[in-house]
Every structure is written in structure tokens, then in C-alpha cells.
Scaffold this motif. Sequence first.
Motif, PDB file in Angstrom:
ATOM      1  N   TYR A  47       0.824  -1.159   0.161  1.00  0.00           N
ATOM      2  CA  TYR A  47       0.001  -0.023   0.089  1.00  0.00           C
ATOM      3  C   TYR A  47       1.050   1.260   0.096  1.00  0.00           C
ATOM      4  O   TYR A  47       1.361   1.665   0.954  1.00  0.00           O
ATOM      5  CB  TYR A  47      -0.932   0.176   1.148  1.00  0.00           C
ATOM      6  CG  TYR A  47      -1.788   1.084   1.537  1.00  0.00           C
ATOM      7  CD1 TYR A  47      -1.657   1.895   2.391  1.00  0.00           C
ATOM      8  CD2 TYR A  47      -2.708   1.301   0.537  1.00  0.00           C
ATOM      9  CE1 TYR A  47      -2.874   3.030   2.524  1.00  0.00           C
ATOM     10  CE2 TYR A  47      -3.778   2.423   0.507  1.00  0.00           C
ATOM     11  CZ  TYR A  47      -3.693   3.266   1.587  1.00  0.00           C
ATOM     12  OH  TYR A  47      -4.564   4.180   1.757  1.00  0.00           O
ATOM     13  N   THR A  48       1.284   1.880  -1.240  1.00  0.00           N
ATOM     14  CA  THR A  48       2.105   2.807  -1.333  1.00  0.00           C
ATOM     15  C   THR A  48       1.748   4.000  -2.040  1.00  0.00           C
ATOM     16  O   THR A  48       1.153   3.936  -2.916  1.00  0.00           O
ATOM     17  CB  THR A  48       3.596   2.275  -2.064  1.00  0.00           C
ATOM     18  OG1 THR A  48       4.626   3.131  -2.046  1.00  0.00           O
ATOM     19  CG2 THR A  48       3.248   1.591  -2.998  1.00  0.00           C
ATOM     20  N   ASP A  49       2.245   5.025  -1.660  1.00  0.00           N
ATOM     21  CA  ASP A  49       1.925   6.357  -2.390  1.00  0.00           C
ATOM     22  C   ASP A  49       3.269   6.755  -3.567  1.00  0.00           C
ATOM     23  O   ASP A  49       3.145   7.859  -3.958  1.00  0.00           O
ATOM     24  CB  ASP A  49       1.787   7.647  -1.394  1.00  0.00           C
ATOM     25  CG  ASP A  49       2.978   7.830  -0.638  1.00  0.00           C
ATOM     26  OD1 ASP A  49       3.014   8.974  -0.075  1.00  0.00           O
ATOM     27  OD2 ASP A  49       4.022   7.052  -0.716  1.00  0.00           O
TER      28      ASP A  49
ATOM     29  N   VAL B 273       2.028   5.317  -9.077  1.00  0.00           N
ATOM     30  CA  VAL B 273       1.063   5.715  -9.919  1.00  0.00           C
ATOM     31  C   VAL B 273      -0.232   4.799  -9.948  1.00  0.00           C
ATOM     32  O   VAL B 273      -0.040   3.472 -10.177  1.00  0.00           O
ATOM     33  CB  VAL B 273       0.882   5.956 -11.599  1.00  0.00           C
ATOM     34  CG1 VAL B 273      -0.175   6.456 -12.209  1.00  0.00           C
ATOM     35  CG2 VAL B 273       2.259   7.086 -11.545  1.00  0.00           C
ATOM     36  N   PRO B 274      -1.410   5.036  -9.262  1.00  0.00           N
ATOM     37  CA  PRO B 274      -2.333   3.909  -8.944  1.00  0.00           C
ATOM     38  C   PRO B 274      -2.887   3.155 -10.271  1.00  0.00           C
ATOM     39  O   PRO B 274      -2.844   3.900 -11.107  1.00  0.00           O
ATOM     40  CB  PRO B 274      -3.527   4.768  -8.129  1.00  0.00           C
ATOM     41  CG  PRO B 274      -3.055   6.090  -7.892  1.00  0.00           C
ATOM     42  CD  PRO B 274      -1.786   6.282  -8.698  1.00  0.00           C
ATOM     43  N   MET B 275      -2.875   2.138 -10.086  1.00  0.00           N
ATOM     44  CA  MET B 275      -3.934   1.362 -11.102  1.00  0.00           C
ATOM     45  C   MET B 275      -4.556   0.132 -10.969  1.00  0.00           C
ATOM     46  O   MET B 275      -4.031  -0.283  -9.557  1.00  0.00           O
ATOM     47  CB  MET B 275      -2.793   0.862 -12.408  1.00  0.00           C
ATOM     48  CG  MET B 275      -1.633   0.235 -12.196  1.00  0.00           C
ATOM     49  SD  MET B 275      -1.615  -1.516 -12.196  1.00  0.00           S
ATOM     50  CE  MET B 275      -3.018  -2.288 -13.018  1.00  0.00           C
ATOM     51  N   VAL B 276      -5.377  -0.453 -11.413  1.00  0.00           N
ATOM     52  CA  VAL B 276      -6.184  -1.787 -11.100  1.00  0.00           C
ATOM     53  C   VAL B 276      -6.812  -2.334 -12.092  1.00  0.00           C
ATOM     54  O   VAL B 276      -6.980  -1.840 -13.233  1.00  0.00           O
ATOM     55  CB  VAL B 276      -7.205  -1.280  -9.911  1.00  0.00           C
ATOM     56  CG1 VAL B 276      -8.467  -0.396 -10.455  1.00  0.00           C
ATOM     57  CG2 VAL B 276      -7.707  -2.319  -9.332  1.00  0.00           C
TER      58      VAL B 276
ATOM     59  N   PHE C 133       6.950   5.199 -11.276  1.00  0.00           N
ATOM     60  CA  PHE C 133       7.236   5.986  -9.871  1.00  0.00           C
ATOM     61  C   PHE C 133       6.724   7.418  -9.985  1.00  0.00           C
ATOM     62  O   PHE C 133       6.893   7.965 -11.188  1.00  0.00           O
ATOM     63  CB  PHE C 133       8.458   5.762  -9.471  1.00  0.00           C
ATOM     64  CG  PHE C 133       9.128   4.536  -8.951  1.00  0.00           C
ATOM     65  CD1 PHE C 133       9.523   3.378  -9.703  1.00  0.00           C
ATOM     66  CD2 PHE C 133       8.727   4.583  -7.447  1.00  0.00           C
ATOM     67  CE1 PHE C 133       9.792   2.363  -8.911  1.00  0.00           C
ATOM     68  CE2 PHE C 133       9.072   3.335  -6.945  1.00  0.00           C
ATOM     69  CZ  PHE C 133       9.841   2.140  -7.724  1.00  0.00           C
TER      70      PHE C 133
END
Lengths: 244, 206
Positions: A32-34, A37-40, A78
Motif C-alpha cells: 500500500y504505497t503512495d 501511480v495507482p492502477m487496478v 514511480f
Amino acid sequence: LLQPAVSVGNVGQLAIDLVISTLDMTKVGYFYTDCLVPMVGNNPYATAEENSMELSINAEVYSLPSKKLVVLQIRSPFIKNKYRPFCETLLSWVKSSKCARVVLLSSSHAYQRDDEQLLGTPLRYLLTPDLETEVGGRMKELNWKEMEKVAAYPGISNTDKVLHIPGGGITKLLFTESCSEGIQMAVLLKFCSEGDNIPDAFVLVNYLNEWLQLIKSEVNPSSQWKVPSSWRLLFGNGLPPALF
Amino acid sequence: MATFFGEVVVAPSRAGLDEEEEAREETPEDREIRREIEKKREIDVLWSCAEQPLVCSRFIVAIGRNAAAFLSSFILDSVCWEVVGVVKLWNEWCRTSSTTNVLPTDSFCLFYRLISDPTVLLCQCSCYVAEDQQFQWLEKVFGSMEKKGLQVTILSTCPVADYKTQESTLTLVSPFLKALKTKEFQEQVCCPLLEQPNIVRDLPAA
């Protein structure tokens, strides 16, 4: 711990996909990291309708207890200024989980090679001092080539030689941090360019296999690796019939 | 990589590499500049209701202009819903303010509550939340909620041209719906699931 660096051509990440897919590894957790870049998406290693519905995110951990292997896959770039925080968090996890050694798959810009590097194998390795004592000999047996250091100021002789991995993302940072923290880390990298990097991924994963023997390398090792279903349509959709 | 005019240009990489900056050691001036920029890019979530944390059982988030417009057209009205919060942020693409009186063409991020059931929250986010702000948005918004059996629904749109499929997207009947769900979501989904190799990114993914 086997993991990729987000590097030129995404070769490390593609190679990791091959490892996870072929060894049918089980997902055991995620970061769980900031820093990424978020993706799903749905399961990238799905083989059938039943297993296609599991959600998958940008940093996940898989394991194969029979080989004492844990794999981290990173699926997005990143975020700016987040290289260092990510590396620090990763290495502290490596230490706290008492991981014996880390193997990092990476790549570097082919166009930055010098004259000597243009000849011969495009594959290189690096070992932290703590790992050098243990497996340095094996690398020599395998006839592997260590990544060359380059002059800090090219064109000027008598300068210090430094490690330079252009296009390698977090590779250099992770490696230098591991050296100073006494972590056993090996870096395996390939010189390549952006493009269809699937062949590069196969070359890199076979290189890894020479050492770790994850799968039986028979006559044609490339055919033993299972391509994940998510590699479909990497270069665009089908063509509109109206085109013809 | 040489170009037509002979100059060497660094090719953009799919891996999103931005190494020159990362490799340099930070001077105190750099650190100060970076801190100032980070402060400017901080997100503020301002709630207008007194009860904190907000108890929430259903949270519907509409991200992007299309999804926000959908909620404005079909769900929201001033009789049943009241504004309870707003997000103030700035990035290179947009700036939102703390006003709750917005036009559909503005960039905004507002929170509404159903008056008849105050645990139902709705968020219209028509502004673009930048990569480095997405995690912050997530933490600050969900951090202000007391989650009671929380069910989250995220509405968003993507261009059809981005959809990866065996046929050409020209022959696809659009618009069409696709869904992603966690395994905890047990109810029936009203449309097919999103197949690989398609993915969702940015704030909806976060």
C-alpha cells in the motif's frame, strides 16, 4: 526476493510476469504505497473464467514456498521524487522480514553502451559485497559479465570510475543502498531499447534461470515459459474492417 | 538516439523514467523549493458539518466531468441532498476553490449527503487530481469517515479508443459499461467485468 526495477522497455517487469505466470505463484499480499501511480485491473495471469475476477494493483507480492521464492511485481511508474522513499521502505521490509537475498531484474539503455559493450553479450550482473563472497564463484563458472564502471567524467582520463545505469530506474539507488546496508543483492540486467521488449524479457528470464534454475532448461528454454493472458493486445486493437 | 538534425535526444520511456532529477543530491535550496511546491500541492478537505468523523455506509464517487454530470442530471437535487464538504486543491491542470456554488463547467470536488439518510455520501469530482495528490486525496477523504459496513461505488469514464479488444473499437457499440469489483462485493454487478489487458488508472484506481 525476486523483483523488477521499472526500467527501459519494462524488461524486468515483463520477465517477472513470466516467472509468476509459469510457476503459477500465489498472491500473498501487496504494497500500500503512495510512491507508484495507482492502477487496478482484473487478474493478469487468468487462465480461465473462474480465476479472472481477482483484482490486481500496482505492487503485489507472490510466493512459491517450495522454492523459498517471494516475488514482488511492480506495475506502474514511480511518482516524481518517490524513488528514495520507496527504496528505503523496500529495504527496511527486506531486513525486517529476514529475507536472505534480493535479486533485481533490470535493464539499461542500449544506446549508452561504449564500444566494448557493443560487442558480445548484452547481459550483465552486479553483486553487493556480501553476496560476492557467496556466489561470485558461480558467476565466474557461468561465464557471466560484470557491469562495467564508467568514468565519472567521460573524456577526461584519471577520473574515478562510477557505476552508471542509464534507464535503470531505481536499480542504482537500490544497489548502492544495499551495498552500504550489508544486504545480499544481485542485479541482472540487459541492454535494450524501447520497442517490442518481449524477446528481451525472455532473454533476461533465461539468464536468471541459468543461475537460479527455476524451471528445467532443456533444449529450448524459451518455450518453457508461460506467457500471461494480459500480454494480449500490447500493440493495439484489431483493425477496422472498413480499412480494407 | 539521433534525430534528423543530428542532435542526440533522450527518448521517452514507457517506464516513465525521470532519472536526471532523482540522481542529483538535493541541496538545501532544492529541498526548500521542493517543500514549497509540496505545500502548494497539498489537498485540503473542508467539511461544513459539525459531526466529525462522518459516519458513512454508502459512498458514491463520480470522477471526471462525465460522471459528475451524470450525478447532476439524474441524482442530485437541492431537496434531497445537502453539500457537506469540498476539496480545495491546485495542480498544473486545474484549481478548485472552497465555494460550493459551482457551475458545471468549473473544476470542483464537492461532497453531498442524503438528507433522509445522512450515512449516504456522494462525491462529484470534476477536477483532475494529479498523480502525486491521489494518495493524499484518498487518505484525507476516507480518513474523515467512520466506516460502518461501508460500500463504495466509483463512477468514471474512459475514452473508447483506450479500450483494448480483439476487434477494432470502430465497430464497438459505445458507450458501454464495464466494472471492477473487490471480492467483498457480493451483490450482482449490472454489467460485464473489465477484461484484461484493460486497466484503470489514476484516482478511480486509487
